[in-house]
Design a protein around this motif. Sequence first.
Motif, PDB file in Angstrom:
ATOM      1  N   SER A 104       0.847  -1.200   0.000  1.00 60.61           N
ATOM      2  CA  SER A 104       0.000   0.000   0.000  1.00 60.61           C
ATOM      3  C   SER A 104       0.877   1.242   0.000  1.00 60.61           C
ATOM      4  N   LEU A 147       0.151   4.029   0.764  1.00 56.77           N
ATOM      5  CA  LEU A 147      -0.144   4.925   1.891  1.00 56.77           C
ATOM      6  C   LEU A 147       1.078   5.062   2.803  1.00 56.77           C
ATOM      7  N   HIS A 198      -1.371  -1.335  -4.180  1.00 56.32           N
ATOM      8  CA  HIS A 198      -2.639  -1.007  -3.501  1.00 56.32           C
ATOM      9  C   HIS A 198      -2.698   0.499  -3.247  1.00 56.32           C
ATOM     10  N   ASP A 213      -4.870   3.576  -1.666  1.00 55.86           N
ATOM     11  CA  ASP A 213      -5.894   3.857  -0.657  1.00 55.86           C
ATOM     12  C   ASP A 213      -6.491   5.242  -0.857  1.00 55.86           C
ATOM     13  N   HIS A 259      -8.579   0.926  -3.576  1.00 61.96           N
ATOM     14  CA  HIS A 259      -9.432   0.690  -2.408  1.00 61.96           C
ATOM     15  C   HIS A 259     -10.136   2.001  -2.077  1.00 61.96           C
ATOM     16  N   MET A 305     -12.244   4.186   0.080  1.00 59.00           N
ATOM     17  CA  MET A 305     -12.815   4.423   1.414  1.00 59.00           C
ATOM     18  C   MET A 305     -13.561   5.750   1.332  1.00 59.00           C
ATOM     19  N   PRO A 308     -10.476   1.175   8.899  1.00 59.39           N
ATOM     20  CA  PRO A 308      -9.822   1.905   7.818  1.00 59.39           C
ATOM     21  C   PRO A 308      -9.632   3.385   8.131  1.00 59.39           C
ATOM     22  N   GLY A 309      -8.587   3.934   7.573  1.00 56.94           N
ATOM     23  CA  GLY A 309      -8.320   5.365   7.728  1.00 56.94           C
ATOM     24  C   GLY A 309      -6.840   5.683   7.875  1.00 56.94           C
ATOM     25  N   PHE A 310      -6.105   4.732   8.437  1.00 52.43           N
ATOM     26  CA  PHE A 310      -4.696   5.018   8.719  1.00 52.43           C
ATOM     27  C   PHE A 310      -3.851   3.759   8.528  1.00 52.43           C
ATOM     28  N   GLY A 311      -2.600   3.959   8.121  1.00 53.07           N
ATOM     29  CA  GLY A 311      -1.649   2.861   8.084  1.00 53.07           C
ATOM     30  C   GLY A 311      -1.031   2.671   9.460  1.00 53.07           C
ATOM     31  N   GLY A 312      -0.312   1.587   9.608  1.00 53.39           N
ATOM     32  CA  GLY A 312       0.476   1.383  10.813  1.00 53.39           C
ATOM     33  C   GLY A 312      -0.301   1.001  12.058  1.00 53.39           C
ATOM     34  N   ASP A 319      -6.384  -6.514   4.573  1.00 53.57           N
ATOM     35  CA  ASP A 319      -5.861  -5.149   4.586  1.00 53.57           C
ATOM     36  C   ASP A 319      -5.809  -4.625   6.023  1.00 53.57           C
ATOM     37  N   GLY A 364      -2.357  -4.123   9.076  1.00 52.97           N
ATOM     38  CA  GLY A 364      -1.512  -4.798  10.056  1.00 52.97           C
ATOM     39  C   GLY A 364      -0.907  -6.110   9.574  1.00 52.97           C
ATOM     40  N   GLY A 386       1.366  -2.180   4.043  1.00 53.59           N
ATOM     41  CA  GLY A 386       1.871  -0.822   3.909  1.00 53.59           C
ATOM     42  C   GLY A 386       3.161  -0.653   4.663  1.00 53.59           C
ATOM     43  N   SER A 387       3.050  -0.410   5.954  1.00 52.53           N
ATOM     44  CA  SER A 387       4.253  -0.135   6.737  1.00 52.53           C
ATOM     45  C   SER A 387       5.215  -1.320   6.765  1.00 52.53           C
TER      46      SER A 387
HETATM   47  C1  DX5 Z   1      -6.064   1.394   5.947  1.00 46.70           C
HETATM   48  C2  DX5 Z   1      -5.659   1.115   4.514  1.00 46.70           C
HETATM   49  C3  DX5 Z   1      -4.571   0.129   4.413  1.00 46.70           C
HETATM   50  C4  DX5 Z   1      -3.288   0.561   5.040  1.00 46.70           C
HETATM   51  C5  DX5 Z   1      -2.540  -0.637   5.492  1.00 46.70           C
HETATM   52  O1  DX5 Z   1      -7.160   2.220   5.961  1.00 46.70           O
HETATM   53  O2  DX5 Z   1      -6.756   0.625   3.782  1.00 46.70           O
HETATM   54  O3  DX5 Z   1      -4.368  -0.266   3.058  1.00 46.70           O
HETATM   55  O4  DX5 Z   1      -2.491   1.299   4.192  1.00 46.70           O
HETATM   56  O5  DX5 Z   1      -1.413  -0.198   6.170  1.00 46.70           O
HETATM   57  P1  DX5 Z   1      -0.600  -1.118   7.162  1.00 46.70           P
HETATM   58  O6  DX5 Z   1      -0.131  -2.307   6.365  1.00 46.70           O
HETATM   59  O7  DX5 Z   1       0.500  -0.250   7.624  1.00 46.70           O
HETATM   60  O8  DX5 Z   1      -1.550  -1.542   8.246  1.00 46.70           O
END
Ligand code: DX5
Length: 228
Positions: A10, A12, A35, A37, A68, A70, A143-147, A175, A177, A197-198
């Motif tokens: 991702s 993101l 991916h 976001d 994706h 959102m 959904p909303g944030f990575g990490g 999707d 963690g 993502g992270s």
């Molecule tokens: C969350 C996003 C994910 C996110 C995953 O809202 O849809 O795609 O980027 O990030 P990680 O892998 O860091 O949880």
Amino acid sequence: MTNPILIAPSILAADFAAFGAECRAVEAQGADWVHVDVMDGHFVPNLTFGPAMCAALRPHISGVMDVHLMIAPVDPYIDAFAQAGADVITAHAEAGPHLHRTLQAIRAAGVRPGVALNPATPAEAVAEVLDLVDLVCVMTVNPGFGGQSFIETCVPKVARLREMIGDRDVHIEIDGGVDPSTAPKVAAAGADVLVAGSAVFKHGSVEAPEGYGAAIREIRGAAEGARA
Ligand code: DX5
Ligand code: ZN
């Protein structure tokens, strides 16, 4: 039916000032899909980017651009994301009252439809649309944030969905963690597309992308090992 494990980094978690180079780097390091976001500050409490960014990224992605959404509403934007070159467009089951229509509209736009489920939404919410989709995305974070941390209680939902899908050719994407410790749990339950993502982008940079490759191989290996 056992599809290969696909890893979908991702962006993101990538360098926002270098998305084109990040997409090229991560694909060169073994990413199967990229991916993307899209967040609207309304369906989720964060803002990212829209169709113009997807169109700008398209020439930098040789494989699948996995978009994706959102956002709510979805339908007014489907054609714009299709024209931007999305290969997969995933809409949330929670984004509106007419999911069936939304998924038909994505297919009619020439794009593979996906449906995503928030952690609080049961598998049964997609029971009536499984013949319309190429992918079900199980969110393992809100959904909303990575990490964010992987929500373990979502794992049984993956197994339930795999059973509901039966012999249909439908991916289960995870999707949120995903890392080498959580990937085996969802792969064993029947997932085949892993967004990360992270867990990918924190391990390198455009200048030093080898860490991306190592992370992708580690996640893939952990997932494949859990299926054997
Ligand atoms: C969350 C996003 C994910 C996110 C995953 O809202 O849809 O795609 O980027 O990030 P990680 O892998 O860091 O949880
Ligand atoms: Zn996502």
